[in-house]
Design a protein around this motif. Structure first.
Motif, PDB file in Angstrom:
ATOM      1  N   LEU A 236      75.264  35.066  54.901  1.00  0.00           N
ATOM      2  CA  LEU A 236      74.826  36.313  55.543  1.00  0.00           C
ATOM      3  C   LEU A 236      73.418  36.682  55.094  1.00  0.00           C
ATOM      4  O   LEU A 236      72.551  37.034  55.898  1.00  0.00           O
ATOM      5  CB  LEU A 236      75.804  37.434  55.198  1.00  0.00           C
ATOM      6  CG  LEU A 236      75.542  38.810  55.813  1.00  0.00           C
ATOM      7  CD1 LEU A 236      75.647  38.756  57.327  1.00  0.00           C
ATOM      8  CD2 LEU A 236      76.529  39.840  55.253  1.00  0.00           C
ATOM      9  N   LYS A 237      73.175  36.539  53.790  1.00  0.00           N
ATOM     10  CA  LYS A 237      71.857  36.902  53.257  1.00  0.00           C
ATOM     11  C   LYS A 237      70.787  35.896  53.683  1.00  0.00           C
ATOM     12  O   LYS A 237      69.621  36.257  53.868  1.00  0.00           O
ATOM     13  CB  LYS A 237      71.920  37.018  51.742  1.00  0.00           C
ATOM     14  CG  LYS A 237      72.728  38.237  51.280  1.00  0.00           C
ATOM     15  CD  LYS A 237      72.932  38.236  49.770  1.00  0.00           C
ATOM     16  CE  LYS A 237      73.693  39.481  49.310  1.00  0.00           C
ATOM     17  NZ  LYS A 237      74.071  39.395  47.871  1.00  0.00           N
ATOM     18  N   ALA A 238      71.181  34.621  53.864  1.00  0.00           N
ATOM     19  CA  ALA A 238      70.216  33.614  54.310  1.00  0.00           C
ATOM     20  C   ALA A 238      69.798  33.893  55.755  1.00  0.00           C
ATOM     21  O   ALA A 238      68.616  33.805  56.099  1.00  0.00           O
ATOM     22  CB  ALA A 238      70.809  32.218  54.203  1.00  0.00           C
ATOM     23  N   ILE A 239      70.765  34.253  56.586  1.00  0.00           N
ATOM     24  CA  ILE A 239      70.460  34.577  57.981  1.00  0.00           C
ATOM     25  C   ILE A 239      69.603  35.844  58.021  1.00  0.00           C
ATOM     26  O   ILE A 239      68.634  35.935  58.768  1.00  0.00           O
ATOM     27  CB  ILE A 239      71.764  34.757  58.794  1.00  0.00           C
ATOM     28  CG1 ILE A 239      72.467  33.403  58.941  1.00  0.00           C
ATOM     29  CG2 ILE A 239      71.480  35.383  60.149  1.00  0.00           C
ATOM     30  CD1 ILE A 239      73.842  33.480  59.572  1.00  0.00           C
ATOM     31  N   GLU A 240      69.939  36.803  57.154  1.00  0.00           N
ATOM     32  CA  GLU A 240      69.136  38.029  57.065  1.00  0.00           C
ATOM     33  C   GLU A 240      67.694  37.677  56.696  1.00  0.00           C
ATOM     34  O   GLU A 240      66.742  38.183  57.297  1.00  0.00           O
ATOM     35  CB  GLU A 240      69.740  38.955  56.009  1.00  0.00           C
ATOM     36  CG  GLU A 240      68.957  40.239  55.795  1.00  0.00           C
ATOM     37  CD  GLU A 240      69.543  41.083  54.671  1.00  0.00           C
ATOM     38  OE1 GLU A 240      70.685  40.839  54.253  1.00  0.00           O
ATOM     39  OE2 GLU A 240      68.826  41.986  54.194  1.00  0.00           O
ATOM     40  N   GLY A 241      67.544  36.766  55.740  1.00  0.00           N
ATOM     41  CA  GLY A 241      66.205  36.358  55.323  1.00  0.00           C
ATOM     42  C   GLY A 241      65.453  35.656  56.436  1.00  0.00           C
ATOM     43  O   GLY A 241      64.262  35.889  56.650  1.00  0.00           O
ATOM     44  N   ALA A 242      66.171  34.804  57.176  1.00  0.00           N
ATOM     45  CA  ALA A 242      65.538  34.084  58.283  1.00  0.00           C
ATOM     46  C   ALA A 242      65.083  35.069  59.363  1.00  0.00           C
ATOM     47  O   ALA A 242      63.980  34.951  59.898  1.00  0.00           O
ATOM     48  CB  ALA A 242      66.510  33.060  58.860  1.00  0.00           C
ATOM     49  N   TYR A 243      65.910  36.054  59.644  1.00  0.00           N
ATOM     50  CA  TYR A 243      65.547  37.061  60.650  1.00  0.00           C
ATOM     51  C   TYR A 243      64.382  37.919  60.168  1.00  0.00           C
ATOM     52  O   TYR A 243      63.506  38.300  60.934  1.00  0.00           O
ATOM     53  CB  TYR A 243      66.747  37.942  60.993  1.00  0.00           C
ATOM     54  CG  TYR A 243      67.796  37.260  61.844  1.00  0.00           C
ATOM     55  CD1 TYR A 243      67.489  36.119  62.582  1.00  0.00           C
ATOM     56  CD2 TYR A 243      69.094  37.742  61.906  1.00  0.00           C
ATOM     57  CE1 TYR A 243      68.446  35.490  63.349  1.00  0.00           C
ATOM     58  CE2 TYR A 243      70.057  37.121  62.683  1.00  0.00           C
ATOM     59  CZ  TYR A 243      69.724  35.995  63.395  1.00  0.00           C
ATOM     60  OH  TYR A 243      70.691  35.384  64.158  1.00  0.00           O
ATOM     61  N   ALA A 244      64.372  38.188  58.862  1.00  0.00           N
ATOM     62  CA  ALA A 244      63.284  38.999  58.306  1.00  0.00           C
ATOM     63  C   ALA A 244      61.952  38.270  58.494  1.00  0.00           C
ATOM     64  O   ALA A 244      60.914  38.891  58.725  1.00  0.00           O
ATOM     65  CB  ALA A 244      63.532  39.279  56.833  1.00  0.00           C
ATOM     66  N   LEU A 245      61.998  36.930  58.424  1.00  0.00           N
ATOM     67  CA  LEU A 245      60.770  36.137  58.587  1.00  0.00           C
ATOM     68  C   LEU A 245      60.307  36.092  60.033  1.00  0.00           C
ATOM     69  O   LEU A 245      59.125  35.927  60.317  1.00  0.00           O
ATOM     70  CB  LEU A 245      60.998  34.698  58.122  1.00  0.00           C
ATOM     71  CG  LEU A 245      60.990  34.390  56.639  1.00  0.00           C
ATOM     72  CD1 LEU A 245      61.047  32.874  56.433  1.00  0.00           C
ATOM     73  CD2 LEU A 245      59.740  34.951  55.997  1.00  0.00           C
TER      74      LEU A 245
END
Lengths: 326, 326
Positions: A236-245
């Protein structure tokens, strides 16, 4: 905005940036929802003059329940999260929201509200924006090393939650692994896959077998993705990070920072420890949404419909029992 | 483009869409790199007239080594991946690329080329585009349930690989978990964290402790992220899925679909089973890059520099030994 007065208890001291962002988030939620009442649980001085910016009508929908800091980690009843749980138990609030320690919140909720008898470990369910609609990912932090039967139980929780909360008909349920062919994955997946294949799922849900990481973001192959709390949390946090980028998916722009706790007798929403005001506000809005439609009771009833007995490590086939009306 | 003739063996029958996309990818790589020679390993009829589109000079850089399909899953020496490994061992090729079963490729490489004595389990390292530069994620599929000492060993492999391949000085190494405070995570992380804290890392790398999912996408807190192969594989694919939805990070636009196998005595690149032609081509280009700079030998030498003995479950402190020249 759904109608109906709803009262949400908010843990003032939960979260990395508490209490400031928690109060900010609660006020945002009160402003956005004219029927929402917030019960701020914690030291009154933490609120101070922060409600001064509200108009009288809004301020009238905010109450404070004094509570000590307590030992948050052990979720003592006199901690703020424990006091928020008590507010739900004694009927002062319809749901609670905390951005504090997930473990402490789950423990306080399980002890204070009780677990459903057929749920060994409650699950945190997060909803991500997929291509074809919402994707429910669970567990995202409640059970780090679940037994195969627990993964199967979480599949039933997730299917019922997807149907009740997102109106999904016949949700497709997948087990997260490293390939789609049967037998792919570590020991836990190899044991859980056959249990899921024979498990009775609610809401005409169907088990589609093993799914992979990209299915969580796309939702192309499953509406509900089941995994252990460790993998789900980092995913979940990795996808959040990818979206943040990248600015996030067209649909929404960000991954969720609030998750619903499934398996306890009450409505509990856990927010990301690093939650900002708008994250807390969306967590409060989620809690209000779940409380207004009695989602917890509906999910519980749907689980009863497929038999109170959880899948066990003895590979028991779940048999249907008399249907309760929800 | 780095200078120097380099010969890459390509497993014609590895991958969901082999051999078509494999041949396509190999031809793309040959066209893009005038010093690159491709050794296509598999049934000659799989290549057929596909090289007809090449000009004579390009066609002259392509050779075929006949090999049977064999039993890919068991990586028999007469399988295409086994034959590709043999091509590297007998010096016909400088590196090999396969999009076939990861397990079969790792097994064939470990048996045919040999593992480094101090590496119990080879690791697959993928490089993702981060905000401040590349982020090396390992393992992404080699070891699904590694022991804590293996996670620590992979940290040394990742640090050396980041320095050798990406020119990172003093890479920051993090252990993927569900929070950054010591003690966060499941049993494997709680055991591995203290081992990593005392492990000697090459290239003046520093262990920054526990990192979270978003650090993999952002690279804000670590240049090298260590995790088990199950979590790393689903994480990599989830980020790939998120980028596919959003157009990807400005830097590149997509997550990598090729990973370097670290811990075997040779240069081996594993491509995503669902690789397209351009994925195979980038895998071949990665293999050429690694082979030209002798990355495998450099990484091996750097590990020797910090002592041949791997961290063990007995929490041994690694002591430096005489420095070998690489």
């Amino acid at each position: 905005m759904e109608p109906g007065i709803v009262r949400i208890a908010v843990d003032l001291l939960g979260g990395d940036d508490a209490p400031a962002v928690v109060v900010d988030g609660a006020l945002r939620a009160v402003r956005a929802d004219p029927d929402l009442h917030a019960l701020l649980v914690g030291p009154p001085e933490a609120v101070g003059e922060l409600t001064a910016t509200l108009d009288p009508a809004e301020r009238a929908r905010i109450a404070i329940r004094p509570a000590e800091r307590g030992d948050h980690a052990t979720a003592r009843a006199n901690s703020t999260v424990g006091a928020a749980v008590n507010a739900v138990r004694d009927g002062t609030a319809d749901a609670l929201v905390s951005a504090g320690s997930t473990g402490a919140t789950v423990t306080a909720a399980a002890l204070g509200l009780g677990r459903w008898p057929d749920v060994r470990q409650p699950a945190l369910a997060a909803t991500l924006p997929g291509v074809n609609g919402p994707v429910v990912l669970l567990d995202v932090g409640g059970s780090l090393e679940p037994r195969p039967a627990t993964l199967a139980r979480h599949a039933t929780l997730g299917a019922a939650y997807a149907a009740v909360t997102h109106g999904l008909e016949s949700p497709r349920v997948g087990l997260l692994s490293i390939g789609t062919e049967p037998g792919k994955g570590d020991r836990a997946r190899r044991l859980a896959d056959p249990i899921l294949a024979t498990a009775s799922l609610p809401c005409a849900a169907c088990y589609v077998g093993l799914v992979e990481g990209y299915d969580v973001a796309s939702g192309a192959r499953a509406d509900v993705v089941v995994t252990d709390g460790f993998t789900g949390n980092v995913l979940l946090k990795a996808i959040e990070g990818a979206y943040a980028l990248t600015g996030g998916p067209p649909a929404d722009g960000r991954a969720p920072r609030a998750a619903a706790l499934l398996g306890v007798a009450g409505t509990v929403v856990v927010c990301h420890g690093a939650a900002h005001g708008r994250d807390i506000a969306s967590g409060v809005a989620l809690a209000a949404h779940l409380a207004r439609r009695g989602a917890a009771d509906q999910v519980r009833a749907l689980l009863s419909d497929i038999g109170a007995e959880a899948p066990t490590d003895r590979y028991d086939r779940i048999t249907d029992t008399e249907v309760r009306t929800s």
